[in-house]
Design a protein around this motif. Sequence first.
Motif, PDB file in Angstrom:
ATOM      1  N   PHE A   1     -19.391 -97.177 -56.690  1.00 33.82           N
ATOM      2  CA  PHE A   1     -18.719 -96.002 -56.122  1.00 33.82           C
ATOM      3  C   PHE A   1     -17.220 -96.255 -56.148  1.00 33.82           C
ATOM      4  CE2 PHE A   1     -17.010 -93.786 -52.304  1.00 33.82           C
ATOM      5  CZ  PHE A   1     -17.394 -92.480 -52.590  1.00 33.82           C
ATOM      6  N   LEU A   2     -16.522 -95.476 -56.953  1.00 33.11           N
ATOM      7  CA  LEU A   2     -15.072 -95.612 -57.075  1.00 33.11           C
ATOM      8  C   LEU A   2     -14.450 -94.296 -56.653  1.00 33.11           C
ATOM      9  CD1 LEU A   2     -16.547 -96.951 -59.872  1.00 33.11           C
ATOM     10  CD2 LEU A   2     -14.320 -98.081 -59.849  1.00 33.11           C
ATOM     11  N   TYR A   3     -13.502 -94.356 -55.714  1.00 29.10           N
ATOM     12  CA  TYR A   3     -13.015 -93.104 -55.149  1.00 29.10           C
ATOM     13  C   TYR A   3     -11.490 -93.068 -55.062  1.00 29.10           C
ATOM     14  CZ  TYR A   3     -12.022 -95.283 -50.577  1.00 29.10           C
ATOM     15  OH  TYR A   3     -11.513 -96.060 -49.561  1.00 29.10           O
ATOM     16  N   ALA A   4     -10.981 -91.859 -54.949  1.00 31.97           N
ATOM     17  CA  ALA A   4      -9.543 -91.623 -54.877  1.00 31.97           C
ATOM     18  C   ALA A   4      -9.066 -91.647 -53.435  1.00 31.97           C
ATOM     19  CB  ALA A   4      -9.201 -90.273 -55.506  1.00 31.97           C
ATOM     20  N   SER A   5      -8.221 -92.623 -53.133  1.00 33.51           N
ATOM     21  CA  SER A   5      -7.462 -92.587 -51.894  1.00 33.51           C
ATOM     22  C   SER A   5      -6.050 -92.130 -52.259  1.00 33.51           C
ATOM     23  CB  SER A   5      -7.468 -93.952 -51.210  1.00 33.51           C
ATOM     24  OG  SER A   5      -6.738 -93.889 -49.989  1.00 33.51           O
ATOM     25  N   SER A   6      -5.086 -92.375 -51.400  1.00 32.64           N
ATOM     26  CA  SER A   6      -3.754 -91.818 -51.640  1.00 32.64           C
ATOM     27  C   SER A   6      -2.676 -92.664 -50.984  1.00 32.64           C
ATOM     28  CB  SER A   6      -3.694 -90.394 -51.077  1.00 32.64           C
ATOM     29  OG  SER A   6      -2.372 -89.906 -51.037  1.00 32.64           O
ATOM     30  N   ALA A   7      -1.518 -92.731 -51.645  1.00 31.94           N
ATOM     31  CA  ALA A   7      -0.366 -93.409 -51.062  1.00 31.94           C
ATOM     32  C   ALA A   7       0.193 -92.650 -49.867  1.00 31.94           C
ATOM     33  CB  ALA A   7       0.726 -93.588 -52.114  1.00 31.94           C
ATOM     34  N   SER A   8      -0.267 -91.412 -49.669  1.00 31.90           N
ATOM     35  CA  SER A   8       0.161 -90.670 -48.477  1.00 31.90           C
ATOM     36  C   SER A   8      -0.312 -91.361 -47.206  1.00 31.90           C
ATOM     37  CB  SER A   8      -0.376 -89.236 -48.519  1.00 31.90           C
ATOM     38  OG  SER A   8      -1.796 -89.212 -48.393  1.00 31.90           O
ATOM     39  N   THR A   9      -1.289 -92.270 -47.334  1.00 34.82           N
ATOM     40  CA  THR A   9      -1.793 -93.004 -46.173  1.00 34.82           C
ATOM     41  C   THR A   9      -0.791 -94.028 -45.646  1.00 34.82           C
ATOM     42  OG1 THR A   9      -2.889 -94.589 -47.637  1.00 34.82           O
ATOM     43  CG2 THR A   9      -4.203 -92.717 -46.871  1.00 34.82           C
TER      44      THR A   9
ATOM     45  N   LYS B   1      -5.561 -96.292 -53.975  1.00 36.79           N
ATOM     46  CA  LYS B   1      -4.506 -95.492 -53.350  1.00 36.79           C
ATOM     47  C   LYS B   1      -3.547 -95.027 -54.447  1.00 36.79           C
ATOM     48  CE  LYS B   1      -4.476 -97.776 -48.774  1.00 36.79           C
ATOM     49  NZ  LYS B   1      -4.714 -96.637 -47.880  1.00 36.79           N
ATOM     50  N   TYR B   2      -3.755 -93.805 -54.916  1.00 42.14           N
ATOM     51  CA  TYR B   2      -2.928 -93.263 -55.982  1.00 42.14           C
ATOM     52  C   TYR B   2      -1.530 -92.953 -55.460  1.00 42.14           C
ATOM     53  CZ  TYR B   2      -7.447 -92.312 -58.299  1.00 42.14           C
ATOM     54  OH  TYR B   2      -8.697 -92.415 -58.863  1.00 42.14           O
ATOM     55  N   PHE B   3      -0.538 -93.398 -56.204  1.00 42.29           N
ATOM     56  CA  PHE B   3       0.833 -93.039 -55.864  1.00 42.29           C
ATOM     57  C   PHE B   3       1.154 -91.694 -56.544  1.00 42.29           C
ATOM     58  CE2 PHE B   3       0.614 -96.958 -53.835  1.00 42.29           C
ATOM     59  CZ  PHE B   3       1.740 -97.141 -53.051  1.00 42.29           C
TER      60      PHE B   3
ATOM     61  N   LYS C   1      -2.874 -91.750 -67.335  1.00 40.77           N
ATOM     62  CA  LYS C   1      -3.599 -92.635 -68.250  1.00 40.77           C
ATOM     63  C   LYS C   1      -3.732 -94.040 -67.668  1.00 40.77           C
ATOM     64  CE  LYS C   1      -2.719 -90.499 -72.761  1.00 40.77           C
ATOM     65  NZ  LYS C   1      -2.189 -90.721 -74.130  1.00 40.77           N
ATOM     66  N   ASP C   2      -2.695 -94.499 -66.985  1.00 39.87           N
ATOM     67  CA  ASP C   2      -2.758 -95.818 -66.354  1.00 39.87           C
ATOM     68  C   ASP C   2      -3.757 -95.820 -65.215  1.00 39.87           C
ATOM     69  OD1 ASP C   2      -0.886 -97.175 -67.941  1.00 39.87           O
ATOM     70  OD2 ASP C   2       0.781 -96.357 -66.794  1.00 39.87           O
ATOM     71  N   LEU C   3      -3.758 -94.751 -64.454  1.00 42.33           N
ATOM     72  CA  LEU C   3      -4.678 -94.640 -63.329  1.00 42.33           C
ATOM     73  C   LEU C   3      -6.139 -94.672 -63.810  1.00 42.33           C
ATOM     74  CD1 LEU C   3      -4.125 -92.200 -60.427  1.00 42.33           C
ATOM     75  CD2 LEU C   3      -6.317 -92.238 -61.577  1.00 42.33           C
ATOM     76  N   VAL C   4      -6.418 -93.957 -64.890  1.00 38.88           N
ATOM     77  CA  VAL C   4      -7.760 -93.967 -65.465  1.00 38.88           C
ATOM     78  C   VAL C   4      -8.122 -95.371 -65.944  1.00 38.88           C
ATOM     79  CG1 VAL C   4      -9.190 -93.111 -67.364  1.00 38.88           C
ATOM     80  CG2 VAL C   4      -7.699 -91.535 -66.106  1.00 38.88           C
ATOM     81  N   LYS C   5      -7.159 -96.040 -66.559  1.00 38.49           N
ATOM     82  CA  LYS C   5      -7.403 -97.396 -67.066  1.00 38.49           C
ATOM     83  C   LYS C   5      -7.800 -98.345 -65.936  1.00 38.49           C
ATOM     84  CE  LYS C   5      -3.846 -99.550 -68.806  1.00 38.49           C
ATOM     85  NZ  LYS C   5      -2.774 -99.958 -69.750  1.00 38.49           N
TER      86      LYS C   5
ATOM     87  N   ALA D   1     -15.368-105.585 -60.855  1.00 41.68           N
ATOM     88  CA  ALA D   1     -14.312-106.273 -60.110  1.00 41.68           C
ATOM     89  C   ALA D   1     -14.557-106.151 -58.611  1.00 41.68           C
ATOM     90  CB  ALA D   1     -12.951-105.702 -60.501  1.00 41.68           C
ATOM     91  N   PRO D   2     -13.909-106.986 -57.817  1.00 37.98           N
ATOM     92  CA  PRO D   2     -14.207-107.043 -56.380  1.00 37.98           C
ATOM     93  C   PRO D   2     -14.028-105.714 -55.663  1.00 37.98           C
ATOM     94  CG  PRO D   2     -12.837-108.899 -57.046  1.00 37.98           C
ATOM     95  CD  PRO D   2     -12.891-107.976 -58.213  1.00 37.98           C
ATOM     96  N   SER D   3     -14.954-105.427 -54.769  1.00 42.41           N
ATOM     97  CA  SER D   3     -14.844-104.243 -53.929  1.00 42.41           C
ATOM     98  C   SER D   3     -13.605-104.352 -53.041  1.00 42.41           C
ATOM     99  CB  SER D   3     -16.086-104.093 -53.048  1.00 42.41           C
ATOM    100  OG  SER D   3     -17.231-103.797 -53.815  1.00 42.41           O
ATOM    101  N   GLY D   4     -13.111-103.206 -52.637  1.00 45.85           N
ATOM    102  CA  GLY D   4     -11.958-103.179 -51.756  1.00 45.85           C
ATOM    103  C   GLY D   4     -11.145-101.930 -51.967  1.00 45.85           C
ATOM    104  N   ILE D   5     -10.051-101.832 -51.229  1.00 48.95           N
ATOM    105  CA  ILE D   5      -9.129-100.702 -51.344  1.00 48.95           C
ATOM    106  C   ILE D   5      -7.810-101.250 -51.870  1.00 48.95           C
ATOM    107  CG2 ILE D   5      -7.912 -98.890 -50.091  1.00 48.95           C
ATOM    108  CD1 ILE D   5     -10.282 -98.919 -48.093  1.00 48.95           C
ATOM    109  N   TYR D   6      -7.345-100.661 -52.967  1.00 46.95           N
ATOM    110  CA  TYR D   6      -6.206-101.203 -53.702  1.00 46.95           C
ATOM    111  C   TYR D   6      -5.147-100.133 -53.954  1.00 46.95           C
ATOM    112  CZ  TYR D   6      -9.577-104.885 -55.025  1.00 46.95           C
ATOM    113  OH  TYR D   6     -10.507-105.888 -55.018  1.00 46.95           O
ATOM    114  N   ASN D   7      -3.895-100.570 -54.012  1.00 49.73           N
ATOM    115  CA  ASN D   7      -2.829 -99.695 -54.463  1.00 49.73           C
ATOM    116  C   ASN D   7      -2.977 -99.434 -55.956  1.00 49.73           C
ATOM    117  OD1 ASN D   7      -1.490 -99.419 -52.011  1.00 49.73           O
ATOM    118  ND2 ASN D   7      -0.224-101.240 -52.343  1.00 49.73           N
ATOM    119  N   CYS D   8      -2.652 -98.214 -56.360  1.00 52.41           N
ATOM    120  CA  CYS D   8      -2.668 -97.876 -57.781  1.00 52.41           C
ATOM    121  C   CYS D   8      -1.373 -97.137 -58.107  1.00 52.41           C
ATOM    122  CB  CYS D   8      -3.891 -97.020 -58.120  1.00 52.41           C
ATOM    123  SG  CYS D   8      -4.173 -96.868 -59.898  1.00 52.41           S
TER     124      CYS D   8
END
Length: 321
Positions: free
Chosen positions: A112-120, A167-169, A221-225, A235-242
């Motif tokens: 499960f891969l989901y979109a978070s946000s840098a607004s957080t 966390k999408y910027f 394109k980078d975000l998709v990559k 790769a390891p589970s977790g919440i990451y900056n993107c």
Amino acid sequence: MIIVTGGAGFIGSNIVKTLNEEGYEEILIVDDLGTGEKFKNLIGLKYFDYRHKDDFLRDIEEGLYDGANIDAVFHEGACSDTMEYDCNFMMETNYEYSKTLLHFCLDRRIPFLYASSASTYGSGKNGFIEGDQCEDALNIYAFSKLAFDRYVRQMLPEAKSQVVGLKYFNVYGPQEHHKGKMASIVYQLYNQMKSNGYVKLFKGIDGYADGEQLRDFVYVKDLVKVNLWFWKNNAPSGIYNCGTGKAHTFKAVAETIIAHFNKGRIEYIDFPEVLKGKYQNYTQADLAKLEAAGYDGGFYSLEDAVREYCEFLDAGGYFTR
């Protein structure tokens, strides 16, 4: 089968397009096409079925996908309107819906891969490192994303399958026409140049000079990559900056677009009252955690990405087969 929620949207359709280019076509797109021209984002994609988001949620709750062979769920669907003030609607759409999908995947051990946000990160005054020490919310959209991140963190210790939040910027790139006022500054400035021969930027505020507010602009394109790297490498589970890890001014974006058109100027306008106290003047992703997970795919430079995106918009701005 791969499920992409928000698959007719900006980021979701880019994920589907890249999956297509890598040979994946057994894709279920989940979305709400509404009454506009969002459907055009689907014309250049290959997928086996489409479900309205409400119908899909009901199918999940009724167990219709319990026996399905699902390789991954990319959950990109959300209400991303930062000017939406209906808290109950936002929480139902962005929080409760996401919880249902998360537990569906956890119970069946589906990545499960989901979109978070840098607004957080709120105003960003505490920095941009993943975790409570830096996180905040300036609007209900940001709060809905932050609330789900915090819920996911509670689930991670017991998770037996991959769960990744990114966390999408400030994302920009193809297929964002339908977003209207929520489209990226790159898209908006491109169209201003095309229509008027000049672009508009906000005057300075909070100590920033005219057009000198800074954001971490990341090419879709980078975000998709990054998304596909996490999935394919388990790769390891977790919440990451993107993001790219580099902040650029709005003025730099404008100047790159003006260079593309080989003409134009910048006009500075008053900062809107409605945005005061709710605006991020500066964002820059801290990439230490992403790099520690093993990601080393790099990112486009702002100049190269904006130039490529402008050329894509010149050609019509939609994917084709």
